[in-house]
Scaffold this motif. Structure first.
Motif, PDB file in Angstrom:
ATOM      1  N   ALA A 170      38.184  29.776  41.055  1.00  0.00           N
ATOM      2  CA  ALA A 170      37.704  28.896  42.126  1.00  0.00           C
ATOM      3  C   ALA A 170      36.268  29.286  42.480  1.00  0.00           C
ATOM      4  CB  ALA A 170      38.601  29.031  43.348  1.00  0.00           C
ATOM      5  N   PRO A 171      35.509  28.363  43.072  1.00  0.00           N
ATOM      6  CA  PRO A 171      34.116  28.678  43.432  1.00  0.00           C
ATOM      7  C   PRO A 171      33.974  29.904  44.336  1.00  0.00           C
ATOM      8  CG  PRO A 171      34.467  26.326  43.568  1.00  0.00           C
ATOM      9  CD  PRO A 171      35.811  26.957  43.299  1.00  0.00           C
ATOM     10  N   GLU A 172      34.910  30.114  45.252  1.00  0.00           N
ATOM     11  CA  GLU A 172      34.833  31.277  46.134  1.00  0.00           C
ATOM     12  C   GLU A 172      35.015  32.571  45.341  1.00  0.00           C
ATOM     13  OE1 GLU A 172      37.248  28.797  46.755  1.00  0.00           O
ATOM     14  OE2 GLU A 172      35.834  27.668  47.981  1.00  0.00           O
ATOM     15  N   GLU A 173      35.936  32.532  44.388  1.00  0.00           N
ATOM     16  CA  GLU A 173      36.157  33.701  43.541  1.00  0.00           C
ATOM     17  C   GLU A 173      34.917  33.994  42.695  1.00  0.00           C
ATOM     18  OE1 GLU A 173      40.675  34.006  42.126  1.00  0.00           O
ATOM     19  OE2 GLU A 173      39.756  32.054  41.688  1.00  0.00           O
ATOM     20  N   LEU A 174      34.286  32.922  42.196  1.00  0.00           N
ATOM     21  CA  LEU A 174      33.081  33.101  41.385  1.00  0.00           C
ATOM     22  C   LEU A 174      31.961  33.723  42.200  1.00  0.00           C
ATOM     23  CD1 LEU A 174      33.056  29.769  39.345  1.00  0.00           C
ATOM     24  CD2 LEU A 174      33.394  32.062  38.451  1.00  0.00           C
ATOM     25  N   ARG A 175      31.820  33.292  43.438  1.00  0.00           N
ATOM     26  CA  ARG A 175      30.764  33.856  44.286  1.00  0.00           C
ATOM     27  C   ARG A 175      31.014  35.337  44.563  1.00  0.00           C
ATOM     28  NH1 ARG A 175      31.468  28.730  46.645  1.00  0.00           N
ATOM     29  NH2 ARG A 175      29.705  27.370  46.166  1.00  0.00           N
ATOM     30  N   SER A 176      32.261  35.703  44.802  1.00  0.00           N
ATOM     31  CA  SER A 176      32.561  37.115  45.061  1.00  0.00           C
ATOM     32  C   SER A 176      32.367  37.946  43.785  1.00  0.00           C
ATOM     33  CB  SER A 176      33.970  37.277  45.605  1.00  0.00           C
ATOM     34  OG  SER A 176      34.925  36.922  44.629  1.00  0.00           O
ATOM     35  N   LYS A 177      32.730  37.393  42.638  1.00  0.00           N
ATOM     36  CA  LYS A 177      32.524  38.092  41.370  1.00  0.00           C
ATOM     37  C   LYS A 177      31.035  38.266  41.095  1.00  0.00           C
ATOM     38  CE  LYS A 177      33.896  39.688  37.356  1.00  0.00           C
ATOM     39  NZ  LYS A 177      34.597  40.959  37.231  1.00  0.00           N
ATOM     40  N   MET A 178      30.233  37.235  41.426  1.00  0.00           N
ATOM     41  CA  MET A 178      28.794  37.323  41.222  1.00  0.00           C
ATOM     42  C   MET A 178      28.190  38.401  42.119  1.00  0.00           C
ATOM     43  SD  MET A 178      25.852  34.387  41.175  1.00  0.00           S
ATOM     44  CE  MET A 178      26.207  33.841  42.816  1.00  0.00           C
ATOM     45  N   ALA A 179      28.646  38.491  43.353  1.00  0.00           N
ATOM     46  CA  ALA A 179      28.148  39.530  44.258  1.00  0.00           C
ATOM     47  C   ALA A 179      28.489  40.915  43.714  1.00  0.00           C
ATOM     48  CB  ALA A 179      28.742  39.342  45.641  1.00  0.00           C
ATOM     49  N   GLU A 180      29.680  41.051  43.180  1.00  0.00           N
ATOM     50  CA  GLU A 180      30.105  42.323  42.596  1.00  0.00           C
ATOM     51  C   GLU A 180      29.229  42.685  41.386  1.00  0.00           C
ATOM     52  OE1 GLU A 180      33.911  43.558  39.918  1.00  0.00           O
ATOM     53  OE2 GLU A 180      34.336  42.445  41.764  1.00  0.00           O
ATOM     54  N   LEU A 181      28.942  41.696  40.538  1.00  0.00           N
ATOM     55  CA  LEU A 181      28.103  41.943  39.365  1.00  0.00           C
ATOM     56  C   LEU A 181      26.675  42.283  39.758  1.00  0.00           C
ATOM     57  CD1 LEU A 181      29.358  39.149  36.943  1.00  0.00           C
ATOM     58  CD2 LEU A 181      29.667  41.613  36.673  1.00  0.00           C
ATOM     59  N   LYS A 182      26.163  41.661  40.808  1.00  0.00           N
ATOM     60  CA  LYS A 182      24.803  41.954  41.252  1.00  0.00           C
ATOM     61  C   LYS A 182      24.699  43.380  41.789  1.00  0.00           C
ATOM     62  CE  LYS A 182      22.872  37.424  42.041  1.00  0.00           C
ATOM     63  NZ  LYS A 182      22.177  36.542  42.976  1.00  0.00           N
ATOM     64  N   LYS A 183      25.746  43.843  42.473  1.00  0.00           N
ATOM     65  CA  LYS A 183      25.760  45.227  42.945  1.00  0.00           C
ATOM     66  C   LYS A 183      25.763  46.198  41.760  1.00  0.00           C
ATOM     67  CE  LYS A 183      28.118  44.462  47.325  1.00  0.00           C
ATOM     68  NZ  LYS A 183      29.362  44.695  48.082  1.00  0.00           N
ATOM     69  N   GLU A 184      26.547  45.859  40.745  1.00  0.00           N
ATOM     70  CA  GLU A 184      26.605  46.703  39.552  1.00  0.00           C
ATOM     71  C   GLU A 184      25.252  46.721  38.840  1.00  0.00           C
ATOM     72  OE1 GLU A 184      29.091  47.033  35.359  1.00  0.00           O
ATOM     73  OE2 GLU A 184      29.691  45.564  36.854  1.00  0.00           O
ATOM     74  N   LEU A 185      24.594  45.551  38.778  1.00  0.00           N
ATOM     75  CA  LEU A 185      23.285  45.463  38.138  1.00  0.00           C
ATOM     76  C   LEU A 185      22.257  46.297  38.902  1.00  0.00           C
ATOM     77  CD1 LEU A 185      21.576  44.142  35.922  1.00  0.00           C
ATOM     78  CD2 LEU A 185      21.187  42.247  37.482  1.00  0.00           C
ATOM     79  N   LEU A 186      22.308  46.257  40.209  1.00  0.00           N
ATOM     80  CA  LEU A 186      21.401  47.054  41.024  1.00  0.00           C
ATOM     81  C   LEU A 186      21.610  48.543  40.744  1.00  0.00           C
ATOM     82  CD1 LEU A 186      19.297  47.144  43.329  1.00  0.00           C
ATOM     83  CD2 LEU A 186      21.226  47.302  44.890  1.00  0.00           C
ATOM     84  N   LYS A 187      22.865  48.954  40.669  1.00  0.00           N
ATOM     85  CA  LYS A 187      23.186  50.355  40.395  1.00  0.00           C
ATOM     86  C   LYS A 187      22.669  50.773  39.018  1.00  0.00           C
ATOM     87  CE  LYS A 187      27.430  51.507  39.519  1.00  0.00           C
ATOM     88  NZ  LYS A 187      28.865  51.779  39.591  1.00  0.00           N
ATOM     89  N   LEU A 188      22.830  49.904  38.031  1.00  0.00           N
ATOM     90  CA  LEU A 188      22.352  50.216  36.687  1.00  0.00           C
ATOM     91  C   LEU A 188      20.832  50.286  36.639  1.00  0.00           C
ATOM     92  CD1 LEU A 188      24.757  47.967  34.608  1.00  0.00           C
ATOM     93  CD2 LEU A 188      24.729  50.458  34.637  1.00  0.00           C
ATOM     94  N   ASN A 189      20.158  49.378  37.358  1.00  0.00           N
ATOM     95  CA  ASN A 189      18.700  49.392  37.378  1.00  0.00           C
ATOM     96  C   ASN A 189      18.159  50.651  38.053  1.00  0.00           C
ATOM     97  OD1 ASN A 189      18.156  47.041  35.958  1.00  0.00           O
ATOM     98  ND2 ASN A 189      18.351  45.762  37.775  1.00  0.00           N
ATOM     99  N   VAL A 190      18.822  51.110  39.102  1.00  0.00           N
ATOM    100  CA  VAL A 190      18.413  52.347  39.776  1.00  0.00           C
ATOM    101  C   VAL A 190      18.595  53.525  38.827  1.00  0.00           C
ATOM    102  CG1 VAL A 190      19.062  53.963  41.610  1.00  0.00           C
ATOM    103  CG2 VAL A 190      18.806  51.534  42.117  1.00  0.00           C
TER     104      VAL A 190
END
Length: 67
Positions: free
Chosen positions: A11-31
């Motif tokens: 569902a769109p809400e699930e996709l948005r939460s998954k995207m937020a989770e992936l962005k946090k992971e990407l930030l951690k990897l970039n750091v």
């Protein structure tokens, strides 16, 4: 692509939460890269970026279907 099929089934809400989770992971990897530490998996950044793009594409497609 199994990942894309999984995202399309969400569902769109699930996709948005998954995207937020992936962005946090990407930030951690970039750091991790910026600090000069050895990354555990160098291809992970590219994979996470592609997954974020996939989610954005699917969200845009779903929003166009609703109109």
């Amino acid at each position: 692509m199994k990942i894309t099929k999984d995202f399309r089934g969400m569902a769109p809400e699930e996709l948005r939460s998954k995207m937020a989770e992936l962005k946090k992971e990407l930030l951690k990897l970039n750091v991790e890269v910026a600090s000069g530490a050895n990354t555990s998996s160098p291809g992970k950044i590219k994979q996470v970026k592609k997954n974020v793009a996939r989610i954005l594409t699917i969200l845009n497609e779903k929003s166009k279907e609703d109109k």
